[in-house]
Design a protein around this motif. Structure first.
Motif, PDB file in Angstrom:
ATOM      1  N   ARG A   1      67.845  45.097 -79.335  1.00 19.69           N
ATOM      2  CA  ARG A   1      67.557  46.531 -79.347  1.00 19.69           C
ATOM      3  C   ARG A   1      67.277  47.029 -77.938  1.00 19.69           C
ATOM      4  O   ARG A   1      67.602  48.138 -77.573  1.00 19.69           O
ATOM      5  CB  ARG A   1      66.294  46.785 -80.193  1.00 19.69           C
ATOM      6  N   LEU A   2      66.619  46.177 -77.168  1.00 19.35           N
ATOM      7  CA  LEU A   2      66.075  46.609 -75.888  1.00 19.35           C
ATOM      8  C   LEU A   2      66.380  45.564 -74.824  1.00 19.35           C
ATOM      9  O   LEU A   2      65.518  44.800 -74.434  1.00 19.35           O
ATOM     10  CB  LEU A   2      64.554  46.753 -76.073  1.00 19.35           C
ATOM     11  N   PRO A   3      67.674  45.518 -74.378  1.00 20.57           N
ATOM     12  CA  PRO A   3      68.015  44.478 -73.406  1.00 20.57           C
ATOM     13  C   PRO A   3      67.337  44.770 -72.061  1.00 20.57           C
ATOM     14  O   PRO A   3      67.394  45.892 -71.569  1.00 20.57           O
ATOM     15  CB  PRO A   3      69.539  44.581 -73.296  1.00 20.57           C
ATOM     16  N   LEU A   4      66.679  43.750 -71.496  1.00 18.55           N
ATOM     17  CA  LEU A   4      65.938  43.955 -70.254  1.00 18.55           C
ATOM     18  C   LEU A   4      66.082  42.748 -69.352  1.00 18.55           C
ATOM     19  O   LEU A   4      66.192  41.621 -69.838  1.00 18.55           O
ATOM     20  CB  LEU A   4      64.443  44.149 -70.557  1.00 18.55           C
ATOM     21  N   LYS A   5      66.057  43.009 -68.044  1.00 17.13           N
ATOM     22  CA  LYS A   5      66.025  41.896 -67.090  1.00 17.13           C
ATOM     23  C   LYS A   5      64.581  41.700 -66.670  1.00 17.13           C
ATOM     24  O   LYS A   5      63.962  42.595 -66.097  1.00 17.13           O
ATOM     25  CB  LYS A   5      66.902  42.215 -65.875  1.00 17.13           C
ATOM     26  N   ILE A   6      64.070  40.515 -66.957  1.00 21.62           N
ATOM     27  CA  ILE A   6      62.630  40.290 -66.798  1.00 21.62           C
ATOM     28  C   ILE A   6      62.375  39.119 -65.855  1.00 21.62           C
ATOM     29  O   ILE A   6      63.067  38.097 -65.906  1.00 21.62           O
ATOM     30  CB  ILE A   6      61.985  39.993 -68.171  1.00 21.62           C
ATOM     31  N   LEU A   7      61.359  39.277 -65.018  1.00 22.00           N
ATOM     32  CA  LEU A   7      60.940  38.188 -64.130  1.00 22.00           C
ATOM     33  C   LEU A   7      59.466  37.881 -64.405  1.00 22.00           C
ATOM     34  O   LEU A   7      58.651  38.786 -64.570  1.00 22.00           O
ATOM     35  CB  LEU A   7      61.114  38.611 -62.672  1.00 22.00           C
ATOM     36  N   ILE A   8      59.162  36.584 -64.450  1.00 22.24           N
ATOM     37  CA  ILE A   8      57.771  36.179 -64.610  1.00 22.24           C
ATOM     38  C   ILE A   8      57.311  35.571 -63.297  1.00 22.24           C
ATOM     39  O   ILE A   8      57.959  34.666 -62.775  1.00 22.24           O
ATOM     40  CB  ILE A   8      57.637  35.112 -65.704  1.00 22.24           C
TER      41      ILE A   8
ATOM     42  N   GLY B   1      47.286  28.571 -71.352  1.00 25.40           N
ATOM     43  CA  GLY B   1      48.151  27.452 -71.696  1.00 25.40           C
ATOM     44  C   GLY B   1      47.837  26.920 -73.077  1.00 25.40           C
ATOM     45  O   GLY B   1      48.736  26.703 -73.903  1.00 25.40           O
ATOM     46  N   VAL B   2      46.550  26.720 -73.372  1.00 26.61           N
ATOM     47  CA  VAL B   2      46.159  26.132 -74.661  1.00 26.61           C
ATOM     48  C   VAL B   2      46.623  27.021 -75.811  1.00 26.61           C
ATOM     49  O   VAL B   2      47.308  26.575 -76.737  1.00 26.61           O
ATOM     50  CB  VAL B   2      44.621  25.945 -74.726  1.00 26.61           C
ATOM     51  N   ILE B   3      46.260  28.303 -75.732  1.00 25.76           N
ATOM     52  CA  ILE B   3      46.581  29.192 -76.854  1.00 25.76           C
ATOM     53  C   ILE B   3      48.085  29.440 -76.931  1.00 25.76           C
ATOM     54  O   ILE B   3      48.688  29.405 -78.003  1.00 25.76           O
ATOM     55  CB  ILE B   3      45.778  30.501 -76.742  1.00 25.76           C
TER      56      ILE B   3
ATOM     57  N   GLU C   1      63.647  35.105 -65.700  1.00 25.79           N
ATOM     58  CA  GLU C   1      63.591  34.267 -64.504  1.00 25.79           C
ATOM     59  C   GLU C   1      62.139  34.024 -64.167  1.00 25.79           C
ATOM     60  O   GLU C   1      61.262  34.772 -64.590  1.00 25.79           O
ATOM     61  CB  GLU C   1      64.230  35.013 -63.339  1.00 25.79           C
ATOM     62  N   VAL C   2      61.890  32.989 -63.335  1.00 22.46           N
ATOM     63  CA  VAL C   2      60.511  32.770 -62.921  1.00 22.46           C
ATOM     64  C   VAL C   2      60.408  32.744 -61.395  1.00 22.46           C
ATOM     65  O   VAL C   2      61.361  32.395 -60.697  1.00 22.46           O
ATOM     66  CB  VAL C   2      59.925  31.451 -63.477  1.00 22.46           C
ATOM     67  N   ALA C   3      59.228  33.128 -60.918  1.00 18.03           N
ATOM     68  CA  ALA C   3      58.903  33.027 -59.496  1.00 18.03           C
ATOM     69  C   ALA C   3      57.500  32.452 -59.398  1.00 18.03           C
ATOM     70  O   ALA C   3      56.699  32.643 -60.306  1.00 18.03           O
ATOM     71  CB  ALA C   3      58.956  34.411 -58.856  1.00 18.03           C
TER      72      ALA C   3
ATOM     73  N   VAL D   1      52.434  25.785 -66.336  1.00 24.08           N
ATOM     74  CA  VAL D   1      52.180  25.919 -67.772  1.00 24.08           C
ATOM     75  C   VAL D   1      52.304  27.386 -68.185  1.00 24.08           C
ATOM     76  O   VAL D   1      52.938  27.719 -69.191  1.00 24.08           O
ATOM     77  CB  VAL D   1      50.768  25.395 -68.108  1.00 24.08           C
ATOM     78  N   ASN D   2      51.702  28.251 -67.378  1.00 20.75           N
ATOM     79  CA  ASN D   2      51.741  29.662 -67.738  1.00 20.75           C
ATOM     80  C   ASN D   2      53.141  30.257 -67.618  1.00 20.75           C
ATOM     81  O   ASN D   2      53.516  31.138 -68.391  1.00 20.75           O
ATOM     82  CB  ASN D   2      50.727  30.451 -66.915  1.00 20.75           C
ATOM     83  N   GLN D   3      53.918  29.752 -66.653  1.00 20.18           N
ATOM     84  CA  GLN D   3      55.323  30.166 -66.567  1.00 20.18           C
ATOM     85  C   GLN D   3      56.030  29.829 -67.867  1.00 20.18           C
ATOM     86  O   GLN D   3      56.774  30.620 -68.434  1.00 20.18           O
ATOM     87  CB  GLN D   3      56.047  29.405 -65.448  1.00 20.18           C
ATOM     88  N   MET D   4      55.715  28.605 -68.358  1.00 24.10           N
ATOM     89  CA  MET D   4      56.395  28.116 -69.549  1.00 24.10           C
ATOM     90  C   MET D   4      55.999  28.963 -70.759  1.00 24.10           C
ATOM     91  O   MET D   4      56.848  29.338 -71.573  1.00 24.10           O
ATOM     92  CB  MET D   4      55.999  26.666 -69.777  1.00 24.10           C
ATOM     93  N   VAL D   5      54.689  29.249 -70.883  1.00 22.48           N
ATOM     94  CA  VAL D   5      54.222  30.038 -72.025  1.00 22.48           C
ATOM     95  C   VAL D   5      54.949  31.382 -72.047  1.00 22.48           C
ATOM     96  O   VAL D   5      55.520  31.776 -73.069  1.00 22.48           O
ATOM     97  CB  VAL D   5      52.689  30.256 -71.960  1.00 22.48           C
ATOM     98  N   ALA D   6      54.956  32.054 -70.895  1.00 20.22           N
ATOM     99  CA  ALA D   6      55.559  33.382 -70.862  1.00 20.22           C
ATOM    100  C   ALA D   6      57.061  33.302 -71.130  1.00 20.22           C
ATOM    101  O   ALA D   6      57.618  34.096 -71.892  1.00 20.22           O
ATOM    102  CB  ALA D   6      55.277  34.048 -69.519  1.00 20.22           C
ATOM    103  N   THR D   7      57.730  32.296 -70.501  1.00 18.14           N
ATOM    104  CA  THR D   7      59.171  32.163 -70.712  1.00 18.14           C
ATOM    105  C   THR D   7      59.485  31.954 -72.185  1.00 18.14           C
ATOM    106  O   THR D   7      60.396  32.570 -72.741  1.00 18.14           O
ATOM    107  CB  THR D   7      59.705  30.953 -69.924  1.00 18.14           C
TER     108      THR D   7
END
Ligand code: ADP
Length: 695
Positions: free
Chosen positions: A567-574, A199-201, A597-599, A580-586
């Protein structure tokens, strides 16, 4: 009783000089005197005489005879009874007894032997025979005692061995438990620390990409820097414990040595640029391009040594070299990291490689660090076939060395800089660079490209040469020269007659942001970043000389590359239970152009997959209800390989074996927290093109 002094009443001890201790029991004083005479002057016989058989047992207990001579017919006691008394007395139970009889009578003889006698002589025996028998019985008795003692000692040491062994086994068990507990503790700590660090970084990285005042940017960069150093410390400690517990395994894969050195220096380039240090590297031509080994560990040693060099140098340069060493059978690639820094006082040399030790405690406050870096580097170098050694002079600088076993990987591809490039051949380039090492490296490479370089050490000399009317096809100008500012110089050069048509390549340690107004106004055609990389130099020269006036956009000019998604359209789930980590990745994915999307746990992952097909899932391992492993196994079972998404573990578990655990559960790849946007990009670039769902 005569001649009975007290030789001690301890246990029978072996008699080192083999002296026969003779005790005679006979009521006839004459016999006593006669036997004494027979045995007189024998150095190996110690004679004792007891005339009263009632005292015999007492006397024997004191003297500890090795042979007893005993009369059979005595007024006070029956000789056969005395024999039995001797046998039932502990101290004499085994002592040889020679019966002295008055006559040769087979009946008496057999009674005597039955009562426990060992021998039978008729009085007075022949001197020679008596002495011979005494010696024979005494020696065999002494030998017997010795053997018994040896046996006892052996049995005792056996018993002790068994006891020690049992103790060792239990200590070992305890140690194993302790080691396991320690490893578990470290793994948990690592996970617990990494998760919030993500989260911090992550958040500071995102914050840095927003509109900030200079002061705010400064604050955020400080937070980011502190986060990074905290992470280094955690990694150092984990590594250290891994190495100490012997759990370190080296990988054996082919890797590109130049890239490894470049990446290591790249990591420290911002710090070096801040301190205006010159970074450079040189690789001898005989060093194989591709080596086989553990590139991560090699990079780790290099980053450690370069990090120290940058840390302890306030002006000048840090230069990395690689060359061949060792004999024909043991070829090694030897590295050196040289700095022009504070140096290390001789009396501190022995402390350098000790764990948690620093040259002087005040350096901790001034420079930070755990004192583990060199200890770890040294152990890693040992794993790879050598060790770390160094030379240093206070005030002048230090050079650290290490070598690794060189297993060249057959590589036939010719390197682009080994060919002469037609658009560059015979082009004249003026190099204005005060640093000798970089001058040498630049001229070396341009020579290889077939060009004609000429180097000067100051902007004054460069200006003078240009004003004198000498024609050049390009100018490479160091941004950080002591006498002037590079942008200013570039502007002045452009104002010279014909200056506008001279391509200027800026040599710099900092990455110039695309669209930096100073670069635009001073008409820089390209940047060359330190440490100088042949490929990049070649590209920059080709571009500039081809007159395409663009600032070269290096891969790290901006970490954010929002074109990836187009270039590389992808459907991604986190999938991560931490908000916090959901937010960082999103947000990271958003920066790369993806809506994800998130789970929050494994069950939600499955539900999401039930609703729609996905290409890639970033999967946290520790989640409530159904964790990452469970989710991965479930997905592998439910969906066949040609429709299921790729699963990338994204976890704070970064210990040895954690990656293997993720792969064993069915995941495809692994990145450890704190996650860098570059890790995500690399992962997407690797797995994205293999997606099964039609785009
Ligand atoms: P640290 O984490 O403190 O840097 P290291 O084990 O890497 O731990 O280094 C131990 C000590 O050795 C440093 O604190 C510093 O005093 C000294 N040292 C290491 N490299 C250099 C260098 N290049 N120049 C001067 N001193 C150095």
């Amino acid at each position: 009783m005569e001649n009975v002094n007290n030789p001690g009443s301890g246990p029978i001890l072996s008699n080192p000089d083999n002296t026969a201790m003779v005790l005679l029991i006979d009521d006839q004083i004459m016999v006593g005197q006669a036997v004494r005479r027979l045995l007189a002057d024998l150095p190996d016989v110690d004679f004792h005489y007891c005339p009263n058989p009632i005292d015999a047992i007492n006397a024997a207990n004191q003297i500890r005879p090795t042979v007893i001579l005993q009369d059979l017919v005595m007024p006070e006691i029956d000789g056969l009874d005395l024999l039995q008394l001797f046998r039932s007395n502990a101290a004499t139970a085994e002592t040889p007894i020679i019966v002295l009889s008055t006559k040769e009578d087979p009946l008496i003889k057999s009674q005597a032997f039955a009562a426990g006698a060992n021998d039978y002589l008729v009085k007075l025996p022949d001197k020679v025979e008596l002495i011979a028998r005494i010696r024979y019985h005494s020696r065999s008795y002494l030998n017997q005692i010795q053997r018994d003692e040896a046996h006892r000692a052996l049995r005792e040491s056996q018993r002790q061995l068994v006891a020690t062994n049992t103790a060792l086994i239990s200590v070992n068990q305890k140690l194993e438990e302790a080691t396991r507990a320690k490893a578990e503790f470290l793994a948990n700590m690592s996970h617990e620390i990494r998760t919030p660090m993500n989260g911090v970084i992550g958040m500071t990285t995102l914050l840095l990409d927003t509109e900030l005042t200079d002061e705010q940017r400064d604050f955020v960069e400080t937070i980011r820097g502190c986060g990074d150093s905290l992470l280094t410390i955690i990694n150092d400690i984990l590594d250290f414990s891994k190495i100490e517990s012997g759990k370190l395994e080296l990988e054996e894969h082919p890797f590109d040595l130049r890239t490894c050195i470049e990446e290591s220096m790249e990591l420290l380039a911002p710090k070096a640029a801040e301190k205006v240090l010159d970074l450079a590297y040189e690789i001898d031509e005989e060093v194989p391009v591709t080596l086989v080994g553990d590139v991560t560990r090699l990079r780790q040693i290099l980053v450690n040594l370069i990090g120290n060099a940058v840390k302890f140098t306030s002006q000048g340069e840090v230069v990395v070299t690689a060359g061949m060493a060792g004999d024909a059978e043991h070829r090694m690639v030897q590295f050196s990291v040289r700095d022009s820094g504070i140096g290390i006082p001789k009396d501190k040399w022995d402390r350098l490689f000790k764990s948690f030790s620093q040259v002087d405690a005040s350096t901790t406050r001034q420079f930070g660090g755990t004192g583990l870096g060199l200890a770890i580097s040294n152990r890693l170098a040992e794993f790879m076939g050598s060790r770390v050694w160094f030379e240093s002079e206070v005030g002048k600088g230090s050079t650290f060395y290490f070598a690794i076993k060189s297993t060249p990987f057959p590589d036939t591809s010719s390197l682009p800089w080994n060919e002469v490039h037609s658009n560059l051949a015979r082009k004249r380039v003026l190099v204005a660079e005060d640093n000798q090492t970089n001058q040498r490296i630049l001229t070396h490479w341009m020579g290889k490209f077939g060009m004609h370089p000429e180097a000067v050490g100051t902007t004054h000399e460069a200006m003078a040469l240009l004003q004198s009317g000498r024609a050049f096809d390009a100018l490479i100008l160091d941004l950080q020269m002591p006498d002037t500012d590079g942008f200013g110089t570039a502007e002045s050069i452009h104002r010279l007659p014909g200056g506008l048509s001279l391509p200027i390549l800026l040599l710099t340690s900092t990455h110039i942001r695309a669209g930096d107004p100073r670069a635009a106004t001073s008409g820089i055609s390209a940047s060359v970043y330190k440490p100088i990389r042949p490929k990049q130099l070649l590209d920059a020269l080709s571009q500039s000389i081809d007159r395409r006036k663009i600032i070269r956009k290096g891969p790290t000019d901006s970490v954010f590359d929002s074109s990836l998604a187009s270039r590389l359209p992808l459907k991604i789930l986190i999938a991560d239970d931490s908000r916090v980590n959901q937010m960082v990745a999103t947000k990271y994915l958003e920066k790369l152009g993806y809506r994800s999307e998130v789970a929050s746990d494994g069950l939600e992952v499955i539900q999401a997959l039930d609703r729609q097909p996905l290409d890639i899932i970033f999967l946290d391992v520790q989640m409530p209800d159904m964790d990452g492993y469970g989710a991965a196994r479930h997905i592998r079972q439910r969906w066949s390989d040609d429709v299921r998404p790729y699963m990338i573990a994204m976890t704070g578990n970064a210990m040895q074996g954690d990656k293997e655990k993720c792969l064993a559960a069915g995941m495809d790849d692994y990145i450890s927290k704190p996650v860098r946007i570059n890790d995500i990009r690399t992962t997407l670039e690797h797995w994205g093109p293999k997606r099964r769902r039609p785009a």
